[in-house]
Design a protein around this motif. Structure first.
Motif, PDB file in Angstrom:
ATOM      1  N   THR A  54      14.417   5.520 -23.562  1.00 15.25           N
ATOM      2  CA  THR A  54      14.611   6.097 -22.231  1.00 15.25           C
ATOM      3  C   THR A  54      15.114   5.106 -21.189  1.00 15.25           C
ATOM      4  OG1 THR A  54      12.961   7.775 -22.720  1.00 15.25           O
ATOM      5  CG2 THR A  54      13.493   7.430 -20.417  1.00 15.25           C
ATOM      6  N   PRO A  55      14.588   3.885 -21.090  1.00 14.69           N
ATOM      7  CA  PRO A  55      15.095   2.976 -20.045  1.00 14.69           C
ATOM      8  C   PRO A  55      16.582   2.660 -20.194  1.00 14.69           C
ATOM      9  CG  PRO A  55      13.038   2.158 -20.927  1.00 14.69           C
ATOM     10  CD  PRO A  55      13.451   3.309 -21.790  1.00 14.69           C
ATOM     11  N   ALA A  56      17.094   2.688 -21.424  1.00 16.25           N
ATOM     12  CA  ALA A  56      18.497   2.348 -21.648  1.00 16.25           C
ATOM     13  C   ALA A  56      19.420   3.547 -21.463  1.00 16.25           C
ATOM     14  CB  ALA A  56      18.667   1.777 -23.045  1.00 16.25           C
ATOM     15  N   LEU A  57      18.878   4.739 -21.348  1.00 16.48           N
ATOM     16  CA  LEU A  57      19.691   5.946 -21.253  1.00 16.48           C
ATOM     17  C   LEU A  57      19.833   6.395 -19.810  1.00 16.48           C
ATOM     18  CD1 LEU A  57      18.140   8.005 -24.174  1.00 16.48           C
ATOM     19  CD2 LEU A  57      20.212   6.617 -24.230  1.00 16.48           C
ATOM     20  N   GLY A  58      20.934   7.055 -19.545  1.00 14.55           N
ATOM     21  CA  GLY A  58      21.127   7.635 -18.230  1.00 14.55           C
ATOM     22  C   GLY A  58      20.420   8.979 -18.126  1.00 14.55           C
ATOM     23  N   ILE A  59      20.319   9.481 -16.918  1.00 16.81           N
ATOM     24  CA  ILE A  59      19.628  10.749 -16.677  1.00 16.81           C
ATOM     25  C   ILE A  59      20.312  11.889 -17.431  1.00 16.81           C
ATOM     26  CG2 ILE A  59      19.048  12.440 -14.890  1.00 16.81           C
ATOM     27  CD1 ILE A  59      18.653  10.045 -12.991  1.00 16.81           C
ATOM     28  N   ARG A  60      21.638  11.907 -17.439  1.00 16.73           N
ATOM     29  CA  ARG A  60      22.372  12.984 -18.139  1.00 16.73           C
ATOM     30  C   ARG A  60      22.084  12.975 -19.633  1.00 16.73           C
ATOM     31  NH1 ARG A  60      27.640  11.809 -14.833  1.00 16.73           N
ATOM     32  NH2 ARG A  60      27.209  13.062 -12.993  1.00 16.73           N
ATOM     33  N   GLU A  61      22.055  11.779 -20.232  1.00 13.36           N
ATOM     34  CA  GLU A  61      21.797  11.678 -21.666  1.00 13.36           C
ATOM     35  C   GLU A  61      20.372  12.118 -21.994  1.00 13.36           C
ATOM     36  OE1 GLU A  61      22.338  10.893 -25.753  1.00 13.36           O
ATOM     37  OE2 GLU A  61      23.731  11.291 -24.109  1.00 13.36           O
ATOM     38  N   ILE A  62      19.425  11.745 -21.185  1.00 16.37           N
ATOM     39  CA  ILE A  62      18.027  12.163 -21.407  1.00 16.37           C
ATOM     40  C   ILE A  62      17.932  13.683 -21.325  1.00 16.37           C
ATOM     41  CG2 ILE A  62      15.701  12.114 -20.429  1.00 16.37           C
ATOM     42  CD1 ILE A  62      16.354   9.214 -19.511  1.00 16.37           C
ATOM     43  N   ARG A  64      20.355  15.885 -21.772  1.00 16.51           N
ATOM     44  CA  ARG A  64      21.082  16.487 -22.897  1.00 16.51           C
ATOM     45  C   ARG A  64      20.216  16.486 -24.158  1.00 16.51           C
ATOM     46  NH1 ARG A  64      23.607  15.296 -27.163  1.00 16.51           N
ATOM     47  NH2 ARG A  64      23.406  13.051 -27.001  1.00 16.51           N
ATOM     48  N   ARG A  65      19.505  15.391 -24.385  1.00 16.30           N
ATOM     49  CA  ARG A  65      18.623  15.320 -25.556  1.00 16.30           C
ATOM     50  C   ARG A  65      17.475  16.327 -25.446  1.00 16.30           C
ATOM     51  NH1 ARG A  65      17.890   9.003 -27.382  1.00 16.30           N
ATOM     52  NH2 ARG A  65      20.082   8.624 -27.806  1.00 16.30           N
ATOM     53  N   ARG A  66      16.914  16.457 -24.255  1.00 19.30           N
ATOM     54  CA  ARG A  66      15.831  17.436 -24.061  1.00 19.30           C
ATOM     55  C   ARG A  66      16.327  18.854 -24.326  1.00 19.30           C
ATOM     56  NH1 ARG A  66      13.477  14.752 -18.734  1.00 19.30           N
ATOM     57  NH2 ARG A  66      12.231  13.139 -19.721  1.00 19.30           N
ATOM     58  N   GLU A  67      17.525  19.163 -23.851  1.00 22.16           N
ATOM     59  CA  GLU A  67      18.098  20.492 -24.096  1.00 22.16           C
ATOM     60  C   GLU A  67      18.293  20.728 -25.589  1.00 22.16           C
ATOM     61  OE1 GLU A  67      21.676  20.889 -21.799  1.00 22.16           O
ATOM     62  OE2 GLU A  67      20.603  20.693 -19.892  1.00 22.16           O
ATOM     63  N   PHE A  68      18.759  19.707 -26.308  1.00 28.31           N
ATOM     64  CA  PHE A  68      18.936  19.838 -27.749  1.00 28.31           C
ATOM     65  C   PHE A  68      17.595  20.094 -28.442  1.00 28.31           C
ATOM     66  CE2 PHE A  68      18.927  17.744 -31.957  1.00 28.31           C
ATOM     67  CZ  PHE A  68      19.829  18.582 -32.607  1.00 28.31           C
ATOM     68  N   LEU A  69      16.566  19.355 -28.064  1.00 30.64           N
ATOM     69  CA  LEU A  69      15.254  19.531 -28.690  1.00 30.64           C
ATOM     70  C   LEU A  69      14.649  20.887 -28.364  1.00 30.64           C
ATOM     71  CD1 LEU A  69      13.709  15.990 -28.225  1.00 30.64           C
ATOM     72  CD2 LEU A  69      14.595  17.014 -30.322  1.00 30.64           C
ATOM     73  N   ASN A  70      14.946  21.427 -27.192  1.00 33.30           N
ATOM     74  CA  ASN A  70      14.403  22.733 -26.810  1.00 33.30           C
ATOM     75  C   ASN A  70      15.014  23.883 -27.596  1.00 33.30           C
ATOM     76  OD1 ASN A  70      12.574  21.686 -24.987  1.00 33.30           O
ATOM     77  ND2 ASN A  70      13.999  21.817 -23.269  1.00 33.30           N
ATOM     78  N   VAL A  71      16.100  23.635 -28.327  1.00 27.84           N
ATOM     79  CA  VAL A  71      16.712  24.662 -29.166  1.00 27.84           C
ATOM     80  C   VAL A  71      15.796  24.980 -30.346  1.00 27.84           C
ATOM     81  CG1 VAL A  71      18.643  25.109 -30.733  1.00 27.84           C
ATOM     82  CG2 VAL A  71      19.066  24.093 -28.506  1.00 27.84           C
TER      83      VAL A  71
END
Length: 192
Positions: A54-62, A64-71
């Motif tokens: 998480t510290p190395a990722l931007g807000i958009r990437e975090i 996007r990953r959450r949206e993918f996991l929510n599928v």
């Protein structure tokens, strides 16, 4: 995105994908799903929501990953919980976390360690005490608190919610629940 009626039905099973610091497996899972988006994807005991990068990722990437996991929808989850006894570095079972489709997450703690109470006997199955139910996956802190609270109460008489499990019996139950959840999921897909 419905598949045509005459299309081939495909199911992929990914066992225990887990994000590690510097090795975000979620990217690989995303690539696999992108290659065959019409297939059914089953993730067994995934640990993809780990925020180690998480510290190395931007807000958009975090996001996007959450949206993918929510599928994905949780259908069954089983995790044995352990702690490392020091200084011997021996793993000691402290509980289990179970989730079944359309049910709460259930946390069981070991009421006493068979190795401590039965030094001279053959291995005895631990006693599990229901310590909590959660509508969503409990955090690591909630799990730790629940297990510690149950261990603090082990000197008290066992309550009516405690159950003695044989390890082999628990494995059979886990396998049958997993098979049932997978069958339910596949039937649900074929009926849509």
């Amino acid at each position: 995105n419905q598949t045509p009626q005459n299309a081939e039905f495909r199911v992929y099973i990914v066992v225990a994908p887990k994000n590690m610091r510097g090795d975000a497996v979620i990217r690989d899972v995303e690539k696999l799903v992108e290659k065959d988006p019409h297939a059914s994807w089953v993730l067994l005991n995934p640990e993809l929501d780990n925020a180690s990068d998480t510290p190395a990722l931007g807000i958009r990437e975090i996001e996007r990953r959450r949206e993918f996991l929510n599928v994905f929808e949780d259908s069954f989850y089983f995790r044995a919980l352990y702690r490392i006894r020091r200084p011997s570095l021996i793993a000691e079972e402290t509980g289990i976390l179970i989730h079944r489709f359309n049910q709460n997450w259930t946390l069981y703690a070991v009421s006493s360690s068979p190795s401590e109470s039965n030094q001279n006997s053959i291995q005895v199955a631990p006693n599990y005490i229901l310590t909590g139910e959660f509508p969503m996956k409990p955090t690591k802190q909630q799990i730790s608190d629940g297990v510690q609270e149950a261990r603090a109460q082990t000197s008290l008489p066992m309550n009516t919610q405690s159950t003695s499990f044989d390890t082999q019996f628990l494995k059979v139950i886990t396998a049958s629940l997993l098979f049932s959840a997978l069958t339910f999921y596949l039937l649900r897909i074929t009926n849509t």
